[in-house]
Design a protein around this motif. Structure first.
Motif, PDB file in Angstrom:
ATOM      1  N   GLU A 199       0.836  -1.205   0.000  1.00  0.00           N
ATOM      2  CA  GLU A 199       0.000   0.000   0.000  1.00  0.00           C
ATOM      3  C   GLU A 199       0.870   1.254   0.000  1.00  0.00           C
ATOM      4  O   GLU A 199       0.603   2.216  -0.710  1.00  0.00           O
ATOM      5  N   ARG A 200       1.922   1.229   0.816  1.00  0.00           N
ATOM      6  CA  ARG A 200       2.763   2.409   0.929  1.00  0.00           C
ATOM      7  C   ARG A 200       3.510   2.670  -0.375  1.00  0.00           C
ATOM      8  O   ARG A 200       3.595   3.796  -0.846  1.00  0.00           O
ATOM      9  N   GLU A 201       4.012   1.592  -0.969  1.00  0.00           N
ATOM     10  CA  GLU A 201       4.752   1.773  -2.216  1.00  0.00           C
ATOM     11  C   GLU A 201       3.820   2.309  -3.299  1.00  0.00           C
ATOM     12  O   GLU A 201       4.193   3.176  -4.095  1.00  0.00           O
ATOM     13  N   LEU A 202       2.591   1.781  -3.293  1.00  0.00           N
ATOM     14  CA  LEU A 202       1.600   2.251  -4.252  1.00  0.00           C
ATOM     15  C   LEU A 202       1.389   3.757  -4.091  1.00  0.00           C
ATOM     16  O   LEU A 202       1.410   4.513  -5.067  1.00  0.00           O
ATOM     17  N   ALA A 203       1.223   4.173  -2.857  1.00  0.00           N
ATOM     18  CA  ALA A 203       0.985   5.596  -2.595  1.00  0.00           C
ATOM     19  C   ALA A 203       2.189   6.432  -3.031  1.00  0.00           C
ATOM     20  O   ALA A 203       2.023   7.511  -3.612  1.00  0.00           O
ATOM     21  N   VAL A 224       7.059  -5.571  -8.538  1.00  0.00           N
ATOM     22  CA  VAL A 224       8.260  -5.288  -7.745  1.00  0.00           C
ATOM     23  C   VAL A 224       8.194  -6.005  -6.403  1.00  0.00           C
ATOM     24  O   VAL A 224       9.176  -6.579  -5.932  1.00  0.00           O
ATOM     25  N   GLN A 225       6.996  -5.998  -5.809  1.00  0.00           N
ATOM     26  CA  GLN A 225       6.853  -6.665  -4.521  1.00  0.00           C
ATOM     27  C   GLN A 225       7.136  -8.160  -4.634  1.00  0.00           C
ATOM     28  O   GLN A 225       7.749  -8.753  -3.762  1.00  0.00           O
ATOM     29  N   SER A 226       6.679  -8.761  -5.744  1.00  0.00           N
ATOM     30  CA  SER A 226       6.932 -10.203  -5.882  1.00  0.00           C
ATOM     31  C   SER A 226       8.415 -10.465  -6.148  1.00  0.00           C
ATOM     32  O   SER A 226       8.948 -11.500  -5.773  1.00  0.00           O
ATOM     33  N   LEU A 227       9.097  -9.501  -6.795  1.00  0.00           N
ATOM     34  CA  LEU A 227      10.548  -9.652  -6.992  1.00  0.00           C
ATOM     35  C   LEU A 227      11.265  -9.686  -5.651  1.00  0.00           C
ATOM     36  O   LEU A 227      12.207 -10.442  -5.443  1.00  0.00           O
ATOM     37  N   ARG A 228      10.802  -8.858  -4.713  1.00  0.00           N
ATOM     38  CA  ARG A 228      11.487  -8.764  -3.423  1.00  0.00           C
ATOM     39  C   ARG A 228      11.364 -10.035  -2.617  1.00  0.00           C
ATOM     40  O   ARG A 228      12.156 -10.286  -1.713  1.00  0.00           O
ATOM     41  N   LYS A 229      10.349 -10.827  -2.949  1.00  0.00           N
ATOM     42  CA  LYS A 229      10.203 -12.091  -2.226  1.00  0.00           C
ATOM     43  C   LYS A 229      11.239 -13.108  -2.674  1.00  0.00           C
ATOM     44  O   LYS A 229      11.509 -14.078  -1.978  1.00  0.00           O
ATOM     45  N   LYS A 234      20.573  -8.120  -5.138  1.00  0.00           N
ATOM     46  CA  LYS A 234      20.147  -6.772  -4.777  1.00  0.00           C
ATOM     47  C   LYS A 234      18.697  -6.614  -5.207  1.00  0.00           C
ATOM     48  O   LYS A 234      18.418  -6.372  -6.372  1.00  0.00           O
ATOM     49  N   PRO A 235      17.786  -6.758  -4.256  1.00  0.00           N
ATOM     50  CA  PRO A 235      16.377  -6.569  -4.606  1.00  0.00           C
ATOM     51  C   PRO A 235      16.126  -5.115  -4.991  1.00  0.00           C
ATOM     52  O   PRO A 235      16.813  -4.219  -4.499  1.00  0.00           O
ATOM     53  N   PRO A 236      15.164  -4.867  -5.867  1.00  0.00           N
ATOM     54  CA  PRO A 236      14.892  -3.486  -6.269  1.00  0.00           C
ATOM     55  C   PRO A 236      14.320  -2.691  -5.103  1.00  0.00           C
ATOM     56  O   PRO A 236      13.545  -3.228  -4.321  1.00  0.00           O
ATOM     57  N   SER A 237      14.715  -1.427  -4.974  1.00  0.00           N
ATOM     58  CA  SER A 237      14.144  -0.614  -3.908  1.00  0.00           C
ATOM     59  C   SER A 237      13.270   0.471  -4.516  1.00  0.00           C
ATOM     60  O   SER A 237      13.038   0.482  -5.724  1.00  0.00           O
ATOM     61  N   GLY A 284       5.625 -16.710 -13.950  1.00  0.00           N
ATOM     62  CA  GLY A 284       4.986 -16.861 -12.650  1.00  0.00           C
ATOM     63  C   GLY A 284       4.963 -15.576 -11.838  1.00  0.00           C
ATOM     64  O   GLY A 284       4.202 -15.442 -10.898  1.00  0.00           O
ATOM     65  N   LEU A 285       5.819 -14.640 -12.234  1.00  0.00           N
ATOM     66  CA  LEU A 285       5.956 -13.433 -11.418  1.00  0.00           C
ATOM     67  C   LEU A 285       5.002 -12.321 -11.840  1.00  0.00           C
ATOM     68  O   LEU A 285       4.662 -11.453 -11.047  1.00  0.00           O
TER      69      LEU A 285
END
Lengths: 288, 478
Positions: A199-203, A224-229, A234-237, A284-285
């Motif tokens: 939610e925060r990233e969306l905002a 992006v959120q699924s990438l971080r899982k 280096k996960p995307p920030s 799948g992502l």
């Protein structure tokens, strides 16, 4: 100055920085208790941005000290303007001034170059001093900083002790490149900024990239959120998410598909191994 | 009791759990609390911002906070601060809510504990269905309720449960038909995609975590402050025995070990060299004086210079000490990439060199390769004697007067022949030999342990069963 935690939140939102309650509490405490705020977290989650936003919210200037290996006192605190001193000595040489006079002259304010730390201490009004990537500096510098930050004063042999006329808001950031000393940590208010929730990233994306349409924004953040899982080097920030969103807007994308993602994935991921890993599992992502 | 005292007590508990909380930080926290306010969220955020300075400590902090400021615990202390009531009240509301919705008790819960064998069939299916549904739905409240009911099935708790939580957990799991449930879920997942299965697994993990917390909470409520301390001391990674670690704790220790490695790598060890000035080198001065008839006319000097010790590491990888050996390997290789020249061998009943597996690789990959490729086990039972014989035969030339020999193992020889003479030969060949034993010292020399026999031949023997001791030993070695 901030009046309450809610006030911090409100003022920072006005600066286009979305802050959660936890972080707002830390900022509020740091300002109120006049303690340095130590911000840690992965690269690109908005540590430096927070300092800038605080400066904006307090309506003061931001003084930035970028740390790097080999940074020493003279670059952080002050230096004598050596060239100018030489010039003065030479020009004095032509007249018949004595050495005593010259000496008294060349160690005066005129030849003095205040570096960020001293600037912050000497500033008339409260300023925000950002010591960026403190973990990149050497340990000696860290302990030097400790002295300056605990009493907000420094001693300069030729000028005496300089005491802060108004205590600056100090923000230290670290990427955990190396462990900071306990002594420094003890003196700070600590804040860890992690990758944001959905939610925060969306905002955040909505605020920073308003051009992107609603569906696209949601899909971007979902992906992006699924990438971080995944286990990545280096996960995307957030900063990468924003860059990617801007890129997709420039490309005129309305939604994301496999081809588009694969063509632009290098904006999100910075290591070839990571890109390869994602390419293998791309279907799948992607969000439906 | 005033708020100050509560916070102080809380800080003491944090220290017990292995966090560094200084006095100035506590006073800071109190000052900060005066500025912020007392609703639960602010209270938590304020304390964490002022007391916790390392994100890795956050998990422990959350736990201590949850237990210490739990309404049941705080109100059990007769004279808690009135200020805290705000926190307690918000919490007890949510608790009572849970109670209202009620957890329909399965009949027969109070009679006695299930032993794990022969549950009634009729009951079992109901429990399994319930379990499967909770996992499938994944609603946090339902999960908490399930866990709560499971823990309640244990009835009254006593010291024994505190001592051996694993058994209690197992009993709860049996009651909830946990493993049956997982089996059912696996069956169901076979027809679904991988993503769902992953979510389910995540939920299972969080359910297990909740189960532990619920049990700990109940223990604390029923047994009081002492139980709280015991539970928290178990969180103290620095003093936790290596063989007691759970999987997430192993991961945390890994991080700590790499920090330790980093610290060690930035320290240099010193050797002496000849020099024109500095300390007097007595041995050489006397030797030189011989040519002048014993009169030391010219003193010889020596100076220290930074250097890197050379290591030969010999790790027991048999089941009992495996976890510890992996930590040591991690330690050695984190240091090696910066300073130290090391060769390493693993063994169960025969040694095999593994140095190559680590070169320019991630440590995890290297360790994986060891298990897949290295030939260190013929029978899967440790045989130190045979290992020393084989080492002497195959690798004796890696030892010389510059190397430090590091042996890691519990010296449990399964009653094989000891072949101490082979170890003696090895120890005599090297500069220094050190044995690290991850077993508690009180178990040394019991049953098939030969630690004093082997230890006598080495220069130093360290008990090394938790992070604190490893830290101490590592500093002495490097």
């Amino acid at each position: 100055m901030f009046e309450s935690i809610e006030d911090v939140k409100k003022k920072l939102t006005k600066q286009n920085y979305l802050i959660n309650y936890r972080a707002a509490t830390a900022v509020f405490l740091a300002v109120k208790l006049q303690k340095p705020l130590l911000i840690e977290g992965p690269a690109g989650v908005g540590k430096t941005e927070l300092a800038k936003a605080v400066a904006g919210a307090l309506d003061t200037s931001l003084i930035r000290l970028q740390c790097y290996e080999g940074l020493d006192e003279s670059k952080a605190l002050f230096e004598w303007n050596y060239q100018k001193q030489l010039l003065r000595i030479q020009s004095n040489h032509l007249t018949d001034k004595t050495w005593e006079e010259t000496r008294a002259n060349i160690f005066s304010e005129e030849f003095f170059l205040a570096r960020p730390l001293l600037q912050a201490l000497k500033a008339e009004n409260t300023v925000v001093l950002l010591v960026d990537e403190l973990d990149k500096s050497d340990e000696e510098f860290e302990s030097f900083l400790l002295e300056a930050l605990s009493d907000y004063q420094v001693s300069i042999p030729e000028l005496g002790t300089v005491k802060a006329s108004s205590i600056p808001v100090v923000v230290l950031t670290s990427n955990n490149y190396r462990e900071l000393s306990d002594a420094l940590k003890r003196r700070c208010i600590h804040l860890y900024i992690d990758y944001p929730s959905f939610e925060r990233e969306l905002a955040i994306v909505r605020i920073k990239v308003p051009e992107a349409n609603k569906v696209l924004t949601e899909k971007i953040v979902q992906f992006v959120q699924s990438l971080r899982k995944m286990v990545l080097k280096k996960p995307p920030s957030i900063s990468e998410t924003l860059d990617w969103a801007r890129t997709l807007v420039l490309l005129g994308a309305q939604s994301i598909n496999e081809e588009l993602v694969l063509n632009t994935i290098n904006i999100l991921l910075k290591y070839q191994q990571d890109i390869k890993k994602v390419e293998e599992r791309i279907s799948g992502l992607l969000p439906e | 009791m005033t708020l100050d005292k509560n916070i102080l007590q809380f800080a003491v508990l944090l220290r017990k759990a292995g966090l560094n909380v200084s006095h100035s930080e506590v006073s800071e926290a109190l000052k900060a609390l005066a500025l912020t306010g007392m609703d639960k969220k602010t209270f938590f955020d304020t304390l964490s911002a002022t007391l916790i300075k390392d994100q890795a400590d956050m998990r422990v902090f959350e736990k201590v906070f949850e237990y210490y400021f739990a309404p049941e615990f705080i109100s059990s202390q007769r004279d808690h601060s009135g200020l805290l009531s705000a926190i307690i009240n918000t919490d007890s509301q949510s608790v009572s809510q849970n109670d209202c919705q009620g957890c329909d008790r399965v009949p027969g819960t109070e009679i006695g504990r299930s032993t794990g064998f022969g549950q009634g069939q009729g009951l079992a299916t109901a429990a399994v269905d319930n379990f499967v549904q909770v996992i499938k739905a994944g609603i946090p409240e339902d999960m908490s309720r399930l866990v709560k009911r499971g823990v309640e099935s244990l009835g009254r708790l006593d010291e024994e449960d505190l001592e051996d939580m694993k058994t209690a957990i197992r009993q709860v799991k049996v009651f909830l038909e946990w493993n049956m449930g997982i089996y059912e879920l696996e069956k169901a997942a076979a027809d679904l995609d991988a993503k769902t299965w992953l979510t389910w697994q995540e939920r299972l993990n969080s359910l297990e975590d909740k189960l532990y917390r619920e049990l700990e909470k109940k223990l604390i409520n029923e047994l009081g402050t002492k139980a709280l301390e015991t539970v928290l001391i178990r969180e103290n990674l620095n003093q936790l025995d290596f063989y007691r670690l759970s999987a997430p704790q192993v991961a945390e220790i890994r991080k700590k070990v790499s920090k330790l490695a980093h610290k060690l790598a930035s320290r240099l060890s010193f050797r002496y060299k000849r020099s024109n000035r500095g300390q007097v080198d007595l041995a050489r001065t006397i030797r030189k004086s011989m040519s002048y008839g014993g009169v030391p006319i010219k003193p010889a000097y020596r100076d220290r210079y930074p250097t890197r010790p050379e290591f030969v590491v010999l790790c027991d990888l048999s089941g009992s000490v495996r976890v510890f050996s992996e930590f040591i390997l991690q330690l050695v290789y984190s240091i090696q990439s910066r300073y130290i020249h090391a060769r390493s061998f693993v063994f169960v009943d025969t040694p095999d060199e593994i140095t190559g597996y680590f070169q320019n690789r991630e440590i995890e990959d290297g360790i994986k390769d060891i298990y897949n490729l290295a030939k260190f086990s013929r029978t899967a039972f440790s045989d130190y004697g045979q290992v020393f014989i084989d080492f002497n035969e195959k690798y004796f030339d890696v030892l010389n007067k510059k190397t430090t020999l590091l042996i890691i193992g519990d010296a449990r020889n399964n009653y094989h022949r000891e072949h101490a003479e082979c170890l003696r030969r090895m120890c005599q060949q090297v500069k220094k030999s050190i044995w690290l034993n991850p077993e508690p010292a009180e178990r040394w020399d019991t049953e098939d342990s030969l630690i004093s026999l082997y230890g006598r031949l080495c220069d130093q023997v360290f008990e090394c069963r938790n992070l604190e001791q490893l830290d101490r030993a590592a500093r002495k070695i490097v």
